[in-house]
Scaffold this active site. Structure first.
Site, short mmCIF file in Angstrom:
data_model
loop_
_atom_site.label_atom_id
_atom_site.label_comp_id
_atom_site.label_asym_id
_atom_site.label_seq_id
_atom_site.Cartn_x
_atom_site.Cartn_y
_atom_site.Cartn_z
CG ASP A 15 -5.28 -5.86 -16.57
OD1 ASP A 15 -4.22 -5.31 -16.90
OD2 ASP A 15 -5.52 -6.25 -15.41
CE1 TYR B 150 0.72 2.10 -5.36
CE2 TYR B 150 0.79 2.66 -3.03
CZ TYR B 150 0.19 1.99 -4.08
OH TYR B 150 -0.93 1.24 -3.86
CB THR C 168 -2.10 -8.35 -3.17
OG1 THR C 168 -1.02 -7.45 -2.86
CG2 THR C 168 -3.42 -7.76 -2.68
CG ASP D 151 -0.86 0.79 -21.99
OD1 ASP D 151 -1.08 1.31 -20.87
OD2 ASP D 151 0.25 0.84 -22.55
CB VAL D 152 -5.14 2.77 -18.29
CG1 VAL D 152 -6.23 1.72 -18.10
CG2 VAL D 152 -3.95 2.51 -17.37
CG ASN E 44 19.02 4.99 -4.84
OD1 ASN E 44 20.03 5.59 -5.21
ND2 ASN E 44 18.97 4.29 -3.71
N GLY F 96 -5.84 -10.09 -8.45
CA GLY F 96 -5.80 -9.38 -7.17
C GLY F 96 -7.07 -8.65 -6.83
CB ILE F 97 -7.55 -5.28 -5.34
CG1 ILE F 97 -6.82 -5.56 -4.02
CG2 ILE F 97 -8.71 -4.32 -5.11
CD1 ILE F 97 -6.15 -4.35 -3.42
#
Length: 434
Positions: A224, A340, A375, A247-248, A285, A204-205
């Protein structure tokens, strides 16, 4: 992902039907393509009352291959120098560019002063008024023409050139109706092959960012998770870079990244915090896992990684630049994305907090806020919200990963040193948010 409707209305039959029914007709955007020559119409640079930058901008455009002809029948680029407008009467000067705007199909850039640097209330009001002019003009532009605003702080000549070259080029195809402030940052000479670390680079980006940074001469450290190892290796091989499985969110991630950059590359020149995830659902939720996982990847990880990189000896090269991937949903909010949007708004706060202390060290931090981008994530949206996402922009279409990558690539340049603490939206002038 393709845009079937957008492709259809560019056919003769589709164009006819859309015209008769009054439906959106998204234009074909002219983007940068390596080794492809465009036949550009001339550029015009018009100075309004008290103009300062006409001669400089004209020279920069000529050096970039443009013919600068004020009275050309068709224009590909129009630059207006409005830095000297100080009175409400002066705003009438904007009317004098109407004919030139009508002849332009490509890029319109308005250069103005920073209102906060002006003491006179009327002058400050007038310069702020230019912001409304630019945003409205962008909504009236046709044929894929974009309109943007660059505000020039004192001593910003070098960085102004970088901004002019970006906003007048095909690299800014999906940046529209946006203001940015150019300060007097001092560029640091670049290394022979600067190093850029990009998190979330497997697809993706992130993969597009790796492509652009490699194109501009960087060795790209593609970062990544191990589960994306095959895709990550493919990207790294394509850009002739290297990989780092990380894994950040791991406790050891900050030290691992900092040590890797310091020991293997004598520090990074650019760090792009692109890794991000979504766990969308209505707020009532959202469970603890969905909330914590998004905040951990999208916000906490960049905070922890940045802190370690700044503290770890040798992890950053002189003049290093950070770029954080925010989102217009972090600026405007989005139904079903409280987690998000919180994380992406947090990145804006992080950039603003870092700007001054980093500038004192000769470093810089900025954010890019994409709008609707084609994307795999947006492809998974329900059809109606996806179509609305494409059309609620002045350019009436979604952007591509390369559009975001081009903005990141510009902010990563050493000659953009005066761009600091900024948030650049890459959204085709989405109607959402400011």
């Amino acid at each position: 992902m393709s845009d079937p409707y957008g492709a259809f209305v560019r056919t003769p039959a589709g164009k006819f039907l859309a015209s008769r029914a009054g439906l959106p007709r998204p234009p074909r955007l002219r983007r940068y393509v390596a080794d492809e020559e465009w036949a550009f119409d001339p550029a015009a640079v018009l100075g309004l009352r008290g103009a300062v930058w006409v001669d400089d901008v004209s020279g920069w455009l000529r050096e970039g291959g443009f013919a600068v002809e004020r009275d050309a029948e068709r224009l590909s680029t129009l630059v207006l120098d409005a830095t000297g407008l100080r009175s409400v009467t002066d705003l009438g000067e904007l009317l004098t560019v109407s004919a030139s705007f009508r002849r332009t199909r490509g890029r319109v850039l308005v250069v103005a002063a920073v209102p906060g640097e002006l003491d006179d209330p009327e002058a400050r009001a007038v310069q702020q008024g230019v912001d409304g002019f630019v945003r409205s003009l962008a909504k009236e532009a046709r044929g894929g023409t974009t309109v943007n605003l660059v505000r020039v702080a004192a001593g910003a000549r070098t960085s102004l050139r970088s901004a002019v070259e970006f906003f007048c080029s095909t690299r800014s195809a999906f940046v529209d109706g946006q203001p940015i402030v150019v300060g007097p940052g001092v560029p640091v000479p670049s290394r022979e092959r600067p190093v850029a670390a990009v998190t979330g680079a497997a697809q993706g980006i992130g993969a597009a960012i790796a492509d652009v940074l490699a194109r501009t001469g960087h060795h790209v450290v593609c970062v990544d998770i191990a589960a994306s190892g095959e895709k990550l290796a493919a990207v790294a091989n394509r850009v002739k870079g290297s990989t780092l499985h990380l894994d950040v969110t791991a406790e050891t991630a900050p030290r691992t990244l900092a040590t890797h950059l310091a020991d293997r590359f004598d520090g990074a020149d650019v760090v792009v915090h692109n890794a991000g995830i979504t766990r969308d659902r209505s707020f009532v939720n959202v469970d603890e896992e969905a909330w914590n996982s998004v905040l951990a990847v999208n916000l906490l990880a960049p905070v922890r990684l940045t802190t370690e990189l700044l503290d770890h000896p040798g992890a950053l090269a002189p003049g290093a630049r950070f770029v954080y991937l925010s989102s217009i949903n972090g600026l405007a909010g989005a139904k079903g994305q409280t987690n998000y949007a919180t994380s992406k708004a947090g990145l804006v706060g992080l950039v603003q907090a870092l700007a001054e202390p980093l500038a004192q060290r000769g470093l810089a931090a900025n954010a890019v806020a994409p709008g609707f981008i084609e994307t795999p994530m947006t492809a998974a949206m329900p059809p109606v919200p996806r179509e609305l996402g494409r059309r609620i922009a002045s350019l009436q279409q979604g952007g591509l990963p390369i559009d975001v990558a081009e903005a990141v690539g510009w902010l990563a340049q050493r000659d953009a040193a005066g761009i600091d603490g900024q948030v650049l939206r890459v959204c085709g002038q989405s109607l959402l948010g400011a």
